[in-house]
Design a protein around this motif. Sequence first.
Motif, short mmCIF file in Angstrom:
data_model
loop_
_atom_site.label_atom_id
_atom_site.label_comp_id
_atom_site.label_asym_id
_atom_site.label_seq_id
_atom_site.Cartn_x
_atom_site.Cartn_y
_atom_site.Cartn_z
N SER A 146 0.68 -1.22 -0.19
CA SER A 146 -0.13 0.03 0.08
C SER A 146 0.90 1.17 0.04
CB SER A 146 -0.97 0.06 1.15
OG SER A 146 0.01 0.24 2.43
N LEU A 147 0.38 2.40 -0.23
CA LEU A 147 0.97 3.70 0.04
C LEU A 147 1.52 3.97 1.19
CD1 LEU A 147 -1.43 6.11 -2.26
CD2 LEU A 147 0.80 5.02 -3.01
N GLU A 148 0.74 3.45 2.21
CA GLU A 148 1.38 3.63 3.75
C GLU A 148 2.86 2.74 3.75
OE1 GLU A 148 -1.91 2.75 2.83
OE2 GLU A 148 -2.49 4.90 3.45
N ASP A 149 2.93 1.80 2.97
CA ASP A 149 4.30 0.94 3.29
C ASP A 149 5.39 1.61 2.48
OD1 ASP A 149 2.88 -1.09 4.48
OD2 ASP A 149 2.52 -2.25 2.55
N ILE A 171 -0.25 12.77 -5.84
CA ILE A 171 -1.01 11.40 -4.83
C ILE A 171 0.02 11.60 -3.76
CG2 ILE A 171 -0.71 8.84 -4.88
CD1 ILE A 171 -1.21 9.08 -8.01
N LEU A 172 1.12 11.61 -3.55
CA LEU A 172 1.95 11.44 -2.17
C LEU A 172 1.49 12.67 -1.43
CD1 LEU A 172 5.41 10.88 -3.55
CD2 LEU A 172 3.91 9.08 -2.55
N LEU A 173 0.93 13.98 -1.97
CA LEU A 173 0.70 14.94 -1.03
C LEU A 173 -0.70 14.55 -0.57
CD1 LEU A 173 1.80 17.96 -2.82
CD2 LEU A 173 2.47 17.51 -0.92
N GLU A 174 -1.37 13.71 -1.09
CA GLU A 174 -2.92 13.53 -0.31
C GLU A 174 -2.82 12.42 0.60
OE1 GLU A 174 -5.85 15.19 -1.13
OE2 GLU A 174 -4.51 16.63 -2.44
N THR A 175 -1.57 11.77 0.80
CA THR A 175 -1.42 10.77 1.70
C THR A 175 -1.04 11.64 3.06
OG1 THR A 175 1.11 10.29 1.44
CG2 THR A 175 -0.65 9.32 -0.18
N ASP A 176 -1.00 10.68 3.99
CA ASP A 176 -0.36 11.08 5.21
C ASP A 176 0.87 10.78 5.57
OD1 ASP A 176 -3.05 12.07 6.03
OD2 ASP A 176 -3.64 10.14 6.82
N LEU A 177 1.66 10.61 4.65
CA LEU A 177 3.08 10.15 4.65
C LEU A 177 3.87 11.27 5.07
CD1 LEU A 177 3.17 7.53 1.62
CD2 LEU A 177 2.72 7.16 3.88
N ILE A 229 -4.49 2.71 -5.73
CA ILE A 229 -4.68 4.23 -5.17
C ILE A 229 -5.85 4.25 -4.37
CG2 ILE A 229 -4.92 6.60 -5.53
CD1 ILE A 229 -3.13 6.21 -8.26
N PRO A 230 -5.93 4.24 -3.14
CA PRO A 230 -7.30 4.50 -2.29
C PRO A 230 -8.19 5.26 -2.85
CG PRO A 230 -5.40 4.57 -0.99
CD PRO A 230 -4.90 4.90 -2.21
N ARG A 236 -10.51 13.14 -3.92
CA ARG A 236 -9.79 14.42 -3.47
C ARG A 236 -9.30 14.84 -4.82
NH1 ARG A 236 -8.51 11.88 1.59
NH2 ARG A 236 -6.23 11.95 1.03
N LEU A 237 -8.51 13.99 -5.26
CA LEU A 237 -7.95 14.41 -6.62
C LEU A 237 -8.89 14.87 -7.79
CD1 LEU A 237 -4.97 11.95 -6.78
CD2 LEU A 237 -4.46 14.32 -6.35
N GLN A 238 -9.77 14.05 -7.84
CA GLN A 238 -10.86 14.41 -8.86
C GLN A 238 -11.46 15.54 -8.61
OE1 GLN A 238 -13.21 11.01 -8.63
NE2 GLN A 238 -12.73 10.13 -10.54
N LYS A 239 -11.81 16.12 -7.20
CA LYS A 239 -12.63 17.22 -6.90
C LYS A 239 -11.69 18.34 -6.88
CE LYS A 239 -15.08 19.00 -2.90
NZ LYS A 239 -15.45 19.03 -1.75
#
Length: 335
Positions: A146-149, A171-177, A229-230, A236-239
């Motif tokens: 997953s992206l969290e990994d 995409i990375l900016l939309e995660t909590d990483l 991609i969750p 959020r990216l679409q919006k």
Amino acid sequence: MKYGALFIKVALLFCFITGCTFMNEQQEISKPATTLIQRQLTSEGQGLNNRMLIIATGDMSGVYFSLGQKLSYMYEKYNGAVSGTRITDASIENTELVSRHRAEIGFTTVDVLDLPETDRSKLRALTALYSNYVQIVTTKQSNIDSLEDLVGKRISVGTTGSGTRLIAERILLETDLPPDQLNLSYLSFSQSAEALRNGTIDAAFFSSGIPNNDIAYMSKQTELSFIPIPEDIIERLQKQYGVYTHNEIPSNTYKGMKKSVKTISIKNVLVTYDEMSDLHAYNLVKTFYEHLPELQDTHPAASDISIIEATKQVPLDFHTGAMNYFTEQGIIENQ
């Protein structure tokens, strides 16, 4: 010294015409000098201007490059154009080259068109193309699901000037990483593939038509995994940007895939500059669609190109010459 400088200039000009590749320009021309000169002399009066038709493409392993090579061949064969392709970092660089008249045509993703550095006033659309799929690739042994990994991992997000880097960073900016725990590299498709194979990176983003040649080759040598991609990130990216579409990488795309993978896709578009003549633009689009099966034989991604969709999902004014052709074909109503 004067004769030495003159010799260098002549040598550089000869290499440019005959297709030599320089590290800083990486430009390819598909015909030898005598043929180019002869074609340039005979192309006048056929609706194309007599300057060289340069097509800005992308990484040599990407779909842009293979389609650009075929387009160059088609425009020489059917329009008598003096044509060649230019290897680039893809979308962002291509829009810059076209807006500055350093290329006549360029491939780009539509998300690039709204960037502050993109001069939309100097660009015009010729036709919508196929879609790029975001493919986040890793190897089975990396144990990344997953992206969290990706925290603490070495990740390639694409080259500067590419649409791949743009969407990867979004995409990375939309995660909590935590950004300080992401080890990012800026590699081309081919460089990313090699780095995945030899273990110098753990994951790589590819924004490409499917199948991507480098990923396909890797899948025959190494067990690959694809990171989905969750749904919430996609929404959020679409919006926020309005140009991304929920999609899936089909399970039969690459060797070893057991199931489809959730991702987003981005429409591609072929652009030119605003000052291209109407007749020139008309003839380019006419040739494109009259010989579309030839282009579609070049890569499976091109099978999604359709004249019915030619003016859809493109947030950019179309060139008048292109609009004239689509009006003739009944694709749009008379303006």
